[in-house]
Structure formats: structure tokens, C-alpha cells
Design a protein around this motif. Structure first.
Motif, PDB file in Angstrom:
ATOM      1  N   PRO A  76     -46.006  -5.586  27.374  1.00 24.90           N
ATOM      2  CA  PRO A  76     -46.588  -6.041  26.106  1.00 24.90           C
ATOM      3  C   PRO A  76     -47.667  -7.110  26.295  1.00 24.90           C
ATOM      4  O   PRO A  76     -47.690  -7.836  27.281  1.00 24.90           O
ATOM      5  N   THR A  77     -48.535  -7.171  25.324  1.00 26.74           N
ATOM      6  CA  THR A  77     -49.470  -8.293  25.196  1.00 26.74           C
ATOM      7  C   THR A  77     -49.147  -9.103  23.949  1.00 26.74           C
ATOM      8  O   THR A  77     -49.852 -10.045  23.620  1.00 26.74           O
ATOM      9  N   SER A  78     -48.090  -8.692  23.240  1.00 29.66           N
ATOM     10  CA  SER A  78     -47.632  -9.470  22.094  1.00 29.66           C
ATOM     11  C   SER A  78     -46.144  -9.206  21.894  1.00 29.66           C
ATOM     12  O   SER A  78     -45.640  -8.134  22.244  1.00 29.66           O
ATOM     13  N   LEU A  79     -45.456 -10.195  21.362  1.00 30.41           N
ATOM     14  CA  LEU A  79     -44.046 -10.042  20.997  1.00 30.41           C
ATOM     15  C   LEU A  79     -43.803 -10.727  19.666  1.00 30.41           C
ATOM     16  O   LEU A  79     -44.210 -11.876  19.474  1.00 30.41           O
ATOM     17  N   MET A  80     -43.154 -10.016  18.754  1.00 33.53           N
ATOM     18  CA  MET A  80     -42.720 -10.627  17.501  1.00 33.53           C
ATOM     19  C   MET A  80     -41.243 -10.970  17.639  1.00 33.53           C
ATOM     20  O   MET A  80     -40.430 -10.131  18.037  1.00 33.53           O
ATOM     21  N   ILE A  81     -40.920 -12.222  17.310  1.00 30.49           N
ATOM     22  CA  ILE A  81     -39.584 -12.753  17.565  1.00 30.49           C
ATOM     23  C   ILE A  81     -39.057 -13.420  16.306  1.00 30.49           C
ATOM     24  O   ILE A  81     -39.796 -14.115  15.605  1.00 30.49           O
ATOM     25  N   GLN A  82     -37.764 -13.235  16.044  1.00 27.86           N
ATOM     26  CA  GLN A  82     -37.120 -13.957  14.947  1.00 27.86           C
ATOM     27  C   GLN A  82     -36.179 -15.000  15.536  1.00 27.86           C
ATOM     28  O   GLN A  82     -35.417 -14.722  16.462  1.00 27.86           O
ATOM     29  N   TYR A  83     -36.241 -16.209  14.966  1.00 26.42           N
ATOM     30  CA  TYR A  83     -35.409 -17.304  15.454  1.00 26.42           C
ATOM     31  C   TYR A  83     -34.089 -17.339  14.697  1.00 26.42           C
ATOM     32  O   TYR A  83     -34.041 -17.190  13.471  1.00 26.42           O
ATOM     33  N   SER A  84     -32.996 -17.571  15.436  1.00 27.13           N
ATOM     34  CA  SER A  84     -31.673 -17.713  14.839  1.00 27.13           C
ATOM     35  C   SER A  84     -30.967 -18.898  15.478  1.00 27.13           C
ATOM     36  O   SER A  84     -30.988 -19.048  16.709  1.00 27.13           O
ATOM     37  N   SER A  85     -30.354 -19.746  14.670  1.00 23.18           N
ATOM     38  CA  SER A  85     -29.628 -20.892  15.216  1.00 23.18           C
ATOM     39  C   SER A  85     -28.312 -20.461  15.870  1.00 23.18           C
ATOM     40  O   SER A  85     -27.682 -21.229  16.588  1.00 23.18           O
ATOM     41  N   ASN A  86     -27.908 -19.225  15.623  1.00 25.29           N
ATOM     42  CA  ASN A  86     -26.680 -18.693  16.214  1.00 25.29           C
ATOM     43  C   ASN A  86     -27.054 -17.807  17.393  1.00 25.29           C
ATOM     44  O   ASN A  86     -27.323 -16.618  17.242  1.00 25.29           O
ATOM     45  N   GLY A  87     -27.088 -18.386  18.602  1.00 27.62           N
ATOM     46  CA  GLY A  87     -27.521 -17.644  19.779  1.00 27.62           C
ATOM     47  C   GLY A  87     -26.452 -16.695  20.285  1.00 27.62           C
ATOM     48  O   GLY A  87     -25.255 -16.965  20.171  1.00 27.62           O
ATOM     49  N   VAL A  88     -26.880 -15.569  20.855  1.00 29.07           N
ATOM     50  CA  VAL A  88     -25.962 -14.594  21.458  1.00 29.07           C
ATOM     51  C   VAL A  88     -26.512 -14.185  22.820  1.00 29.07           C
ATOM     52  O   VAL A  88     -27.705 -14.342  23.110  1.00 29.07           O
ATOM     53  N   ASN A  89     -25.662 -13.632  23.647  1.00 29.88           N
ATOM     54  CA  ASN A  89     -26.082 -13.152  24.959  1.00 29.88           C
ATOM     55  C   ASN A  89     -26.814 -11.827  24.831  1.00 29.88           C
ATOM     56  O   ASN A  89     -26.442 -10.963  24.032  1.00 29.88           O
ATOM     57  N   SER A  90     -27.846 -11.653  25.655  1.00 30.04           N
ATOM     58  CA  SER A  90     -28.609 -10.418  25.646  1.00 30.04           C
ATOM     59  C   SER A  90     -27.758  -9.234  26.096  1.00 30.04           C
ATOM     60  O   SER A  90     -26.918  -9.355  26.989  1.00 30.04           O
ATOM     61  N   TYR A  91     -28.001  -8.089  25.514  1.00 33.46           N
ATOM     62  CA  TYR A  91     -27.325  -6.862  25.922  1.00 33.46           C
ATOM     63  C   TYR A  91     -27.964  -6.289  27.182  1.00 33.46           C
ATOM     64  O   TYR A  91     -27.314  -5.565  27.942  1.00 33.46           O
ATOM     65  N   TYR A  92     -29.250  -6.646  27.421  1.00 33.03           N
ATOM     66  CA  TYR A  92     -30.016  -6.010  28.489  1.00 33.03           C
ATOM     67  C   TYR A  92     -30.381  -6.960  29.631  1.00 33.03           C
ATOM     68  O   TYR A  92     -30.730  -6.496  30.713  1.00 33.03           O
TER      69      TYR A  92
END
Length: 486
Positions: A62-78
Motif C-alpha cells: 500500500p501507499t495509503s492506509l485508513m485506520i480506525q482508533y479504538s481505546s480497547n486494543g486487541v491482538n492481531s489475528y495475522y
């Protein structure tokens, strides 16, 4: 040049799980076996997720990433802990995130932001009032839309796995990197409470969130606007096009800021850039937000055969927006200072007030220019309105000022804007032989230097409106003060 932009969350209003089901199944990638693989090998993408890139799919880096912020962090599946230190836990509900090479972002729970530029092997996030963390962006391990990595839910990329959404699709892009047609004008609404742009970060737009004057005078592109909270005005470039940055200066404070107008970053209708909400430009507009620029009906130029001689029993409490052309059948008891010898059969075009002023300035080398300032938003400005300088003696014509002016220009000044959809009723410009459009000085019209050389003397500025096929006499909106050209 790397850049990023911040946008409030329009895509998600529910929990992150709903996002994982929202991506179009046509975006899904088929990978070889089920379960996650944190060594970068093949994995099965969960239903609803969309693989942006991986070790076996590096063409879509990618040359861009859209990200949403959450105060409740979780572990990545990947991405496991060796590849992503952004993990489960509690993060600040509101904070500032600094991403090296991409900029700073003020976010709250649910806000989205976009990183736009070149990604290295790891992208590190400095989170105010919390620890820094990173995740992998080189594609040696999967980068997947729908995966949440610590506090960061990956929504997609411009190139692939873009979740879209009706609200995003409805936004009209005036111009951007892929469409660098700079706007011929920008219509904006002024807000005393500024906001950060969704698309222009602080490196591209210094107009940011914060408090701005409720009422003020703003100067931009050589034009001056008297604004108050919620007021709409249209801005035109000083020359042929907007520069890379358009500067705004407030007259009654030390405030000044700029927005980016070269289209290397998006200009989008609906975006708030500091105190300026973009409403229109090029082919984009929020039609419901912009007042009509066309009067409901053209004014009549001929009086009725039997004009009323008695006032109404319940007169209006305020004057009409535009001057009346109805002559009285009984002359005033006080004659005008310059009465006509024969009554005119065409109504006088005397305005109800003066909304235009002119001032002569002398520059180096005794060059003469004429500064024009007008304010008539209450009279329904249209783009074909224009300003002309007339010899003072033309007031004695029947009807007054029924000849062509000595020099003229549309109220937008630097071009033929007669058929444009918007007009600014509060503006100033300068009649200058070096900048006035050719149509205002050629043929029967003259440059200022020719007026001074051939017919110096008293002149008056008129703000006029074209009526019908545009022969004189024109529909006069208001008459300004007298000036001396010599």
C-alpha cells in the motif's frame, strides 16, 4: 512528499466486529490453509476481511492506509507479537498519535485517520500518555483490512480493500493528486470554531482546530471579506489560478493561516479546514447549503400606466431589496439639484442606498489605479453584476447613466464570470491597467491612462446588473462616490 490526512469516522458506528463483515466479498483473497500464519506464509483470510498484501502478494504494497482508533486494543489475528507490538490492552479514549513521516493526529474513540505515503518494514505510533508501538507494513506478514492491531483497526487502502460507504461516496472531490485541475473559485462557510481537515494535515494546512473571531475581516488573494460565524463567501485566485498555498489574514487579531490549493492533497466539498468549510469549487457543490444567486424575477424596467398615488394603509416596515422604478405622478415639492427640463418617460434608476465606494491611488511613476469596495449581499448578488466608471456628467442623461461606462469589469474582476453559479456580494478589487480584463478596456471602453490623457475629470462608480440583452440603460443597483481622474 509524504503526507497524511485525518478524517472523522464516517464509516463505522458499531463495534469492530461489524466492520469485519462489511467488506465486499469480491475483495477477499483465497489463501491456502486455515488459521493464521505469523511467519508470513499463506493463511486463510477470515470471512469479511480483505487482504491488502502478504509475502505471496507483495504487488499490492500500500501507499495509503485508513485506520480506525479504538481505546480497547486487541491482538492481531495475522501479526504475532514479533511483528506487531501494538497488542491488546486499554489505550487513552482521546489522545494525539504521532507517526513518523506521516504527521500527528488528534483522535478519540472511533475516529479514523489516513496514512498516505511510503511505508517501511515497520510503522511506529507514538501515543501520547501511553507507550509507543508498531506493526509490520512491509507485507512479509499479512496486512489485512478488518484486522485490529492493538488500538488500530485496519479499514483499507486507496488501492485495494477500500470499504467505501455511502457517506464517503457522496463527498465530491474538487481536485486531488489524480485530478490536478485547480479550482477557478472556492465557496466556503466561515466557522468561529475551527476543525482539523480530514484530508490536509498540519504540514499542508496551518488552518487547524481552535477558536477564531466570531466577527472579523479576512484578507485572502487580495480580496477582503467581512465575515461572521456561519457566513458564506466565494474566493477567487488573484491571478490565473490559486497558488500552492492560499493564505488568510484576520485584520483584528494576529491570526493567519493557510490551506493547500495546488491539489497535491485533496480539496473536498464538506471538509472543514480550520474555520473554513468547503462548499463548492470546480464541478462540486453542496447545493442545499448555498443560497440561490438568481433573483426570483427580473425587475420591471417600465412603470405601470396608472401608478399608485396613495400610500398603503399598512406600509412595509422595511425597504424593498432593490430600488423601485415606479415614478410618482406628483412631483416632489423640493426639486432635485439638477432637474431635467423634460420629464423622462423611462423611470429613473436612482438606487435606494450606496453600497459601493471608489478611491484613487497614485503609484510609483504617477500611475493611477482605482480601488473599488462593495457590499450588497442584501440585494441578491449574481455573477453577472459589474462595476463601471462613468463621467459624472452622465447623471444628466435621460435616464441617468444611460451610456456605456468608460471602463468596467464584472464583480469577480479578473475574468468573464457572467454565467458562473455563485457571486460574492462583499469584495474589493482594484482597477489597474495591468490587470483589468481586455473586454473592459477595448473598443468603446478605455484604459485608465487613456481616460486621464483624453478625458480627465469627475467620474462616479456604479454597481450595475445586466437586464435582458444588455443594452444600456442598465439596471442600477447602487451609485458610489465621485472621484477625480487626472
Amino acid at each position: 512528499m509524504n503526507f497524511a490526512y485525518l478524517t472523522l469516522s464516517l464509516l463505522l458506528s458499531s463495534c469492530s466486529a461489524s466492520i469485519r463483515g462489511s467488506f465486499n466479498e469480491n475483495h477477499n483473497r483465497h489463501l491456502k490453509h486455515s488459521g493464521s500464519s505469523n511467519d508470513g506464509g499463506a493463511v486463510t483470510v477470515r470471512d469479511g476481511d480483505c487482504e491488502i498484501c502478504s509475502r505471496n502478494n507483495k504487488d499490492n504494497k500500500p501507499t495509503s492506509l485508513m485506520i480506525q482508533y479504538s481505546s480497547n486494543g486487541v491482538n492481531s489475528y495475522y501479526q504475532n507479537a514479533n511483528k506487531a507490538t501494538c497488542t491488546e490492552g486499554t489505550y487513552p479514549s482521546s489522545t494525539t498519535i504521532s507517526v513518523d513521516g506521516f504527521g500527528d493526529f488528534d483522535v478519540s474513540d472511533g475516529d479514523t485517520f489516513v496514512l498516505n505515503g511510503h511505508f517501511g518494514a515497520e510503522t511506529t505510533f507514538e501515543i501520547e500518555d501511553s507507550d509507543s508501538c508498531m506493526f509490520h507494513t512491509s507485507c512479509s506478514v499479512p496486512l489485512v483490512a478488518g484486522d485490529q492491531i492493538g488500538p488500530f483497526l485496519i479499514l483499507g487502502s486507496d488501492e485495494i480493500c477500500s470499504s467505501g460507504g455511502e457517506e464517503e461516496d457522496s463527498e465530491c472531490v474538487i481536485c486531488d493528486e489524480s485530478n490536478k485541475v485547480r479550482p477557478e473559485f472556492l465557496t466556503v462557510r466561515y466557522h468561529a470554531d475551527g476543525a482539523n481537515s480530514k484530508y490536509q494535515n498540519e504540514n499542508k494546512a496551518s488552518c487547524r482546530s481552535g477558536s477564531y473571531p466570531n466577527q472579523s475581516t479576512i484578507t485572502a488573494e487580495g480580496q477582503t471579506f467581512d465575515v461572521s460565524d456561519g457566513e458564506i463567501f466565494s474566493l477567487y485566485p488573484r491571478g490565473d489560478r490559486f497558488d500552492a498555498e492560499t493564505d488568510f489574514t484576520w485584520s483584528d487579531s494576529n491570526t493567519e493561516c493557510y490551506i493547500h490549493t495546488s491539489c497535491s492533497v485533496p480539496l473536498v466539498v464538506g471538509d472543514r479546514i480550520g474555520p473554513f468549510e468547503i462548499l463548492a469549487g470546480n464541478d462540486c457543490e453542496i447545493s442545499s447549503e448555498i443560497p440561490s444567486q438568481t433573483p426570483s424575477a427580473a425587475p420591471s424596467m417600465m412603470p405601470s400606466e396608472k401608478p399608485s398615488t396613495q400610500p398603503s394603509g399598512s406600509p412595509s416596515g422595511s425597504p424593498s431589496v432593490l430600488p423601485s422604478f415606479m415614478p410618482s405622478d406628483k412631483p416632489s415639492s423640493m426639486p432635485s439639484s439638477k432637474p431635467s427640463s423634460v420629464p423622462s418617460d423611462i423611470p429613473s434608476q436612482a438606487p435606494s442606498d450606496s453600497c459601493i465606494e471608489a478611491e484613487v491611488r497614485r503609484l510609483a511613476g504617477n500611475k493611477v489605479v482605482v480601488d473599488i469596495a462593495f457590499s450588497y449581499n442584501d440585494k441578491g448578488p449574481v455573477a453577472s453584476d459589474w462595476v463601471g466608471l462613468y463621467p459624472c456628467e452622465d447623471e444628466n442623461l435621460t435616464p441617468p447613466f444611460s451610456k456605456e461606462p468608460a471602463i468596467w469589469a464584472y464583480t469577480c474582476y479578473n475574468r468573464n464570470c457572467r454565467f458562473e453559479p455563485f457571486a460574492n456580494g462583499v469584495r474589493n478589487f482594484t482597477f489597474d491597467d495591468a490587470t483589468v480584463p481586455n473586454f473592459g478596456t477595448q473598443g468603446i471602453y478605455n484604459k485608465l491612462e487613456d481616460i486621464i490623457a483624453e478625458k480627465p475629470g469627475c467620474y462616479v462608480a456604479l454597481l450595475n446588473r445586466i437586464d435582458g440583452d444588455s443594452p444600456p440603460p442598465y439596471y442600477n443597483i447602487c451609485i458610489g462616490n465621485e472621484i477625480e481622474l487626472y
